[in-house]
Design an enzyme around this catalytic site. Structure first.
Site, PDB file in Angstrom:
ATOM      1  CD  GLU A 113      -0.770   0.377   3.856  1.00 22.17           C
ATOM      2  OE1 GLU A 113      -2.160  -0.328   3.756  1.00 22.17           O
ATOM      3  OE2 GLU A 113      -0.400   0.674   4.950  1.00 22.17           O
ATOM      4  CG  ASN A 241       0.915   2.622  11.073  1.00 20.32           C
ATOM      5  OD1 ASN A 241       0.969   1.853  10.909  1.00 20.32           O
ATOM      6  ND2 ASN A 241       0.486   3.997  11.356  1.00 20.32           N
ATOM      7  CB  CYS A 242       4.514  -0.567   6.772  1.00 18.64           C
ATOM      8  SG  CYS A 242       6.113  -0.029   7.718  1.00 18.64           S
ATOM      9  CB  VAL A 243      -0.552  -1.663   8.647  1.00 16.18           C
ATOM     10  CG1 VAL A 243      -1.947  -2.060   7.937  1.00 16.18           C
ATOM     11  CG2 VAL A 243       0.762  -2.126   8.095  1.00 16.18           C
TER      12      VAL A 243
END
Lengths: 428, 126
Positions: A113, A241-243
């Site tokens: 994403e 935070n990668c989501v």
């Protein structure tokens, strides 16, 4: 605590022999930067690309965005406890390369994403299309596990931002802004007739790809606590935070938290901005109770009339958001919550996974399920193939001509829950 | 008190069953939540949030959650409310867009993230 931010306005980025700022242009010595990032043995290969506003460029999958800053006066360094040694930051002077950013890309996991289009309809949904971006395309060693990969990318971005920030150390800023918060009792004494307001910032803290660090400490291992807002401007909080690209807070968002800036803007005029509380969003329900109890106790202790509460993420944090809101309201303190919505493509569904009648003042960053078509770009920086496995995308999202049909949740920063975006809803 | 991990994540069964009583069910995400709801009606309470993780219910196929028996025999209304709200949210997402058919590599990533979200909790409660 008083901090001066010296903004050096950057309106172009170019490769050059020496990394420097000259007349509003950031020159980057690519070789030197590649060398610096390659020092991490976990990274097999790194390339640096530039992306400027208006160019037909798509950057994906974006992991973090970081603004280059450098400490000029005062104790500590940018990103304390992570890059600089642990020391209280937030005083003195910091120079900012305003208009420039480091963007990290990489395939940490198979599903992806985070799209930043530098032109076209998608560019309108992300603030990062307006920046002169130095993009790191990092390829890790083949056997690197997800945890290590995420960390390697995170550190690469921070190191690059420090490296570029140094170029602004001896440059005279175009503008200097001052931010000061007084000790609580002095602040109350100074503006006795203004409503006392605090800010409660919720930090993503659930686990792999869902973490935030405060002075280098994993936020899920913390209790709610007080922090000076100027500390955050010096990088006391960084993103791991990668989501959930649309509503995660990148490190850039933390450094430029618009709620903090707006509260300072109204400080001494309409309100008395007396302090800030940070709290986490853990998975363990007992932690939720504990952290929200603590946020409410601290709000009461500060003796404030109202608080602004911002959320990060979806689902699990909706419960923390409502717990914080309800418990603080029950202390007789008014709350405004800042969130975003997953209300279905038509916007008609229930927006949050939790609710309460006391949550009656809500600011929304927009509906992340809204669908948008992004036309093809001339150049892709990063990796193209994950687009079909992108959050908010679906089989067939990537068309033959390179255009993509996705939900807004795929676009980095589109429905940011600090309000660092253009979407909102108004009720009358 | 009895603590149970309910999961449809094969990696959770493999890695966590030595630490906690693990009930593995080869079912979809929604069904895991429904199984947990049934336990709550029998007097268990939730220890972890059913919507743990920012990966969406129509994105990841995997869900692990931890429940525990209570001393009181009455239904824990907080747990019931959270699980029902989570089921509503899950339905909303899946009605909007079905979970894709992921390849094995992506499935493994989702399994790893699912474990990560509850592992830190598990270490503290057992």
């Amino acid at each position: 605590m008083r901090l001066e931010l010296g903004n050096i306005l950057i309106n172009d980025v170019q490769f050059g022999d020496k990394t420097k700022v000259d007349n509003g242009t950031l020159y980057v010595n690519k070789e030197e930067l590649v060398e610096l990032i390659s020092q991490d043995e976990k990274i097999k290969n790194v390339d640096v690309e530039l992306a400027r506003p208006g160019e037909s460029v798509r950057i994906t999958p974006v992991k973090d965005v970081i603004e280059p800053r450098v400490k000029v006066e005062g104790p500590g360094g940018i990103f304390p406890g992570v890059i600089a040694k642990v020391d209280t930051v937030g005083t003195g002077r910091t120079h900012v390369l305003k208009g420039a950013a480091v963007v990290t890309t990489g395939k940490v996991v198979g599903f992806q994403e985070g799209i930043v289009d530098m032109t076209g309809p998608g560019a309108e949904y992300t603030p990062f299309s307006k920046l002169n971006n130095v993009v790191l395309v990092c390829e890790p060693n083949d056997d690197l596990k997800q945890y290590e990969h995420e960390k390697a990318l995170r550190m690469a971005g921070l190191k690059a931002a420090i490296y570029l920030g140094e170029a602004g150390k001896n440059v005279t800023p175009n503008e200097i802004k001052e931010y000061e918060n007084l000790p609580l009792l002095k602040s109350v004494e100074k503006y006795p007739n203004l409503p006392k307001i605090a800010y409660v910032q919720m930090l993503q803290s659930q686990g792999l790809l869902h973490d935030t660090y405060v002075y280098g400490v994993d936020a899920k291992q913390t209790l709610s606590t007080l922090i000076n807002p100027t500390e955050i401007m010096d990088g006391a909080i960084i993103s791991g935070n990668c989501v959930s690209a649309c509503d995660k807070n990148t490190t850039y968002h933390h450094l430029n938290n618009p709620i903090i800036h707006d509260l300072f803007e109204q400080h001494g005029k309409e309100i008395n901005f007396v302090g800030m509380i940070i709290t986490n969003e853990n998975v363990y329900l007992a932690d939720k109770e504990r952290s929200s109890d603590w946020a409410a106790k601290l709000s009461e202790y500060l003796g404030v009339d109202g608080v602004v509460i911002s959320q990060e993420g979806f689902g699990n944090p909706d419960t923390d958001l409502i717990m914080n809101c309800v418990k603080i309201e029950k202390k007789g303190i008014k709350t405004v919550i800042v969130t975003d919505e997953y209300a279905g493509r038509d916007g008609a569904s229930q927006s949050l996974a939790d609710a309460d009648p006391l949550a009656d003042a809500v600011v929304t960053g927009g509906n992340a399920n809204e669908v948008i078509e992004l036309p093809p770009m001339d150049k892709i920086i990063g990796y193209t193939e994950p687009v079909n496995s992108i959050a908010g995308g679906f089989d067939g999202s990537l068309k033959e001509d390179g255009s993509i049909v996705v939900e807004l949740q795929a676009i980095t920063g589109a429905t940011n829950e600090l309000g660092f975006n253009k979407l909102t809803a108004k009720g009358y | 008190m009895k603590t149970i991990l309910i999961t449809n994540n094969p990696l959770a069964q493999k890695k966590l069953s030595s630490k906690v009583e693990t009930h593995f069910h080869d079912v979809d995400y929604t069904k895991v939540l429904k199984i947990a709801r049934d336990y709550i009606h029998k007097g268990y309470r939730l220890l972890t949030h059913p919507l743990s993780g920012s990966v969406k219910p129509n994105e990841t196929p995997y869900k692990s959650l931890i429940i525990q028996t209570r001393e009181q025999t009455k239904i824990d209304m907080d747990s019931l409310l959270i699980i029902e709200q989570s089921l509503d949210t899950t339905k909303k997402f899946i009605d909007n867009m079905k979970t894709p058919q992921w390849n094995e590599r992506i499935k493994e990533d989702f399994q790893t993230i699912d474990i990560s979200l509850i592992e830190s909790v598990l270490d503290r409660i057992i």
